[in-house]
Design an enzyme around this catalytic site. Structure first.
Site, PDB file in Angstrom:
ATOM      1  N   ASP A  35      -7.040  -9.080  12.578  1.00 38.70           N
ATOM      2  CA  ASP A  35      -6.346  -9.785  11.493  1.00 38.70           C
ATOM      3  C   ASP A  35      -5.414 -10.906  11.938  1.00 38.70           C
ATOM      4  O   ASP A  35      -4.432 -11.209  11.255  1.00 38.70           O
ATOM      5  CB  ASP A  35      -5.593  -8.789  10.600  1.00 38.70           C
ATOM      6  CG  ASP A  35      -6.516  -7.747   9.989  1.00 38.70           C
ATOM      7  OD1 ASP A  35      -7.684  -8.088   9.730  1.00 38.70           O
ATOM      8  OD2 ASP A  35      -6.078  -6.601   9.784  1.00 38.70           O
TER       9      ASP A  35
ATOM     10  N   ASP B  88       0.698  -7.727   9.111  1.00 43.93           N
ATOM     11  CA  ASP B  88      -0.705  -8.161   9.157  1.00 43.93           C
ATOM     12  C   ASP B  88      -1.460  -7.827  10.443  1.00 43.93           C
ATOM     13  O   ASP B  88      -2.582  -7.367  10.383  1.00 43.93           O
ATOM     14  CB  ASP B  88      -0.847  -9.678   8.899  1.00 43.93           C
ATOM     15  CG  ASP B  88       0.042 -10.173   7.780  1.00 43.93           C
ATOM     16  OD1 ASP B  88      -0.019  -9.588   6.686  1.00 43.93           O
ATOM     17  OD2 ASP B  88       0.808 -11.110   8.006  1.00 43.93           O
TER      18      ASP B  88
ATOM     19  N   ARG C 191       0.852  -1.194   0.000  1.00 40.85           N
ATOM     20  CA  ARG C 191       0.000   0.000   0.000  1.00 40.85           C
ATOM     21  C   ARG C 191       0.888   1.245   0.000  1.00 40.85           C
ATOM     22  O   ARG C 191       1.945   1.248   0.616  1.00 40.85           O
ATOM     23  CB  ARG C 191      -0.876  -0.033   1.249  1.00 40.85           C
ATOM     24  CG  ARG C 191      -1.915   1.034   1.350  1.00 40.85           C
ATOM     25  CD  ARG C 191      -2.846   0.787   2.538  1.00 40.85           C
ATOM     26  NE  ARG C 191      -3.697  -0.359   2.269  1.00 40.85           N
ATOM     27  CZ  ARG C 191      -4.019  -1.300   3.172  1.00 40.85           C
ATOM     28  NH1 ARG C 191      -3.572  -1.237   4.396  1.00 40.85           N
ATOM     29  NH2 ARG C 191      -4.803  -2.303   2.832  1.00 40.85           N
TER      30      ARG C 191
ATOM     31  N   GLU D 135      -5.331 -13.458   9.137  1.00 46.05           N
ATOM     32  CA  GLU D 135      -4.479 -13.034   8.023  1.00 46.05           C
ATOM     33  C   GLU D 135      -3.005 -13.230   8.384  1.00 46.05           C
ATOM     34  O   GLU D 135      -2.202 -13.679   7.560  1.00 46.05           O
ATOM     35  CB  GLU D 135      -4.751 -11.559   7.699  1.00 46.05           C
ATOM     36  CG  GLU D 135      -3.943 -11.024   6.539  1.00 46.05           C
ATOM     37  CD  GLU D 135      -4.163  -9.540   6.281  1.00 46.05           C
ATOM     38  OE1 GLU D 135      -3.357  -8.971   5.532  1.00 46.05           O
ATOM     39  OE2 GLU D 135      -5.111  -8.943   6.833  1.00 46.05           O
TER      40      GLU D 135
ATOM     41  N   ASP E  49      -2.988  -5.964  13.474  1.00 46.00           N
ATOM     42  CA  ASP E  49      -3.319  -4.564  13.705  1.00 46.00           C
ATOM     43  C   ASP E  49      -4.051  -4.437  15.032  1.00 46.00           C
ATOM     44  O   ASP E  49      -4.710  -5.379  15.480  1.00 46.00           O
ATOM     45  CB  ASP E  49      -4.233  -4.031  12.588  1.00 46.00           C
ATOM     46  CG  ASP E  49      -3.599  -4.168  11.215  1.00 46.00           C
ATOM     47  OD1 ASP E  49      -2.496  -3.643  11.025  1.00 46.00           O
ATOM     48  OD2 ASP E  49      -4.216  -4.809  10.340  1.00 46.00           O
TER      49      ASP E  49
ATOM     50  N   ASP F 109       4.741  -4.568   6.560  1.00 40.07           N
ATOM     51  CA  ASP F 109       3.500  -4.762   7.313  1.00 40.07           C
ATOM     52  C   ASP F 109       3.366  -6.243   7.652  1.00 40.07           C
ATOM     53  O   ASP F 109       3.395  -7.089   6.763  1.00 40.07           O
ATOM     54  CB  ASP F 109       2.322  -4.289   6.463  1.00 40.07           C
ATOM     55  CG  ASP F 109       0.992  -4.452   7.152  1.00 40.07           C
ATOM     56  OD1 ASP F 109       0.611  -5.605   7.445  1.00 40.07           O
ATOM     57  OD2 ASP F 109       0.317  -3.441   7.395  1.00 40.07           O
TER      58      ASP F 109
ATOM     59  N   ASN G 183      -0.280  -0.637  13.292  1.00 38.32           N
ATOM     60  CA  ASN G 183       0.201  -1.740  12.468  1.00 38.32           C
ATOM     61  C   ASN G 183       1.409  -2.384  13.133  1.00 38.32           C
ATOM     62  O   ASN G 183       2.366  -1.682  13.468  1.00 38.32           O
ATOM     63  CB  ASN G 183       0.665  -1.217  11.104  1.00 38.32           C
ATOM     64  CG  ASN G 183      -0.440  -0.570  10.316  1.00 38.32           C
ATOM     65  OD1 ASN G 183      -1.346  -1.240   9.857  1.00 38.32           O
ATOM     66  ND2 ASN G 183      -0.367   0.748  10.147  1.00 38.32           N
TER      67      ASN G 183
END
Length: 177
Positions: free
Chosen positions: A122, A107, A23, A125, A109, A105, A87
């Site tokens: 998450d 994953d 991102r 994830e 959060d 990152d 994050n």
């Protein structure tokens, strides 16, 4: 390491463990830049996802990056108070040539509400990507240790969670914007 100058613009780039760009936040203003801490701000900033899809942020945000910790913190100024999105990530690096702050990152959060209650997000994830990208056990251990540090900061009102932190930096941002 060279740090950005206050008032300059920077891009924020988030990557995944496998090196893939995740991102990008296009325009953030640097409010403080040292070798260990960068505080930035943005408002209605274009964000580009790895698949090319883009969107605009909805509210002003103060972004806190600390090279000594495996997390970063975004304080978003909303009508009902300050909401935080944290994050779990690698410490940042600043790329002078590209005027970009970069991090990986990981994953996990933490969403923090104005009353300082919080939720861990998450985890599924994280487990998927941990297996898919073969996160080393050392990274797993560091992330969960740093999650405890982050939770301590939230509960103690430390750093960006301290009263006035986000508001004071937002006032500074308004002088540049």
């Amino acid at each position: 390491m060279v740090s950005p100058n206050a008032g300059s613009k920077m891009m924020i780039q988030s990557y995944k463990h496998n090196g893939q760009l995740h991102r990008v936040w296009k325009n953030s203003v640097v409010l403080k830049g040292t070798e260990s801490i960068i505080i930035g701000a943005n408002d209605r900033t274009k964000v580009i996802e790895s698949d090319g899809h883009s969107w605009m942020t909805r509210e002003p945000a103060i972004c806190y990056f600390d090279a000594r910790h495996w997390f970063n913190i975004i304080g978003m100024l909303r009508d009902d108070g300050i909401h935080y999105y944290c994050n779990l990530s690698s410490p940042f690096v600043y790329d002078v040539e590209a005027e970009s702050l970069k991090y990986i990152d990981y994953d996990l959060d933490v969403k923090v509400f104005p009353d300082m209650t919080f939720n861990l997000l998450d985890e599924d994830e994280y487990e998927e990507n941990k297996a898919l990208m073969n996160y080393p056990e050392d990274i797993h251990r560091i992330l969960y240790q740093q999650l405890e540090v982050l939770i301590h900061w939230i509960r103690q009102g430390k750093g960006p969670f301290s009263p006035g932190f986000v508001d004071d930096w937002y006032e500074m941002y308004l002088t540049y914007h």
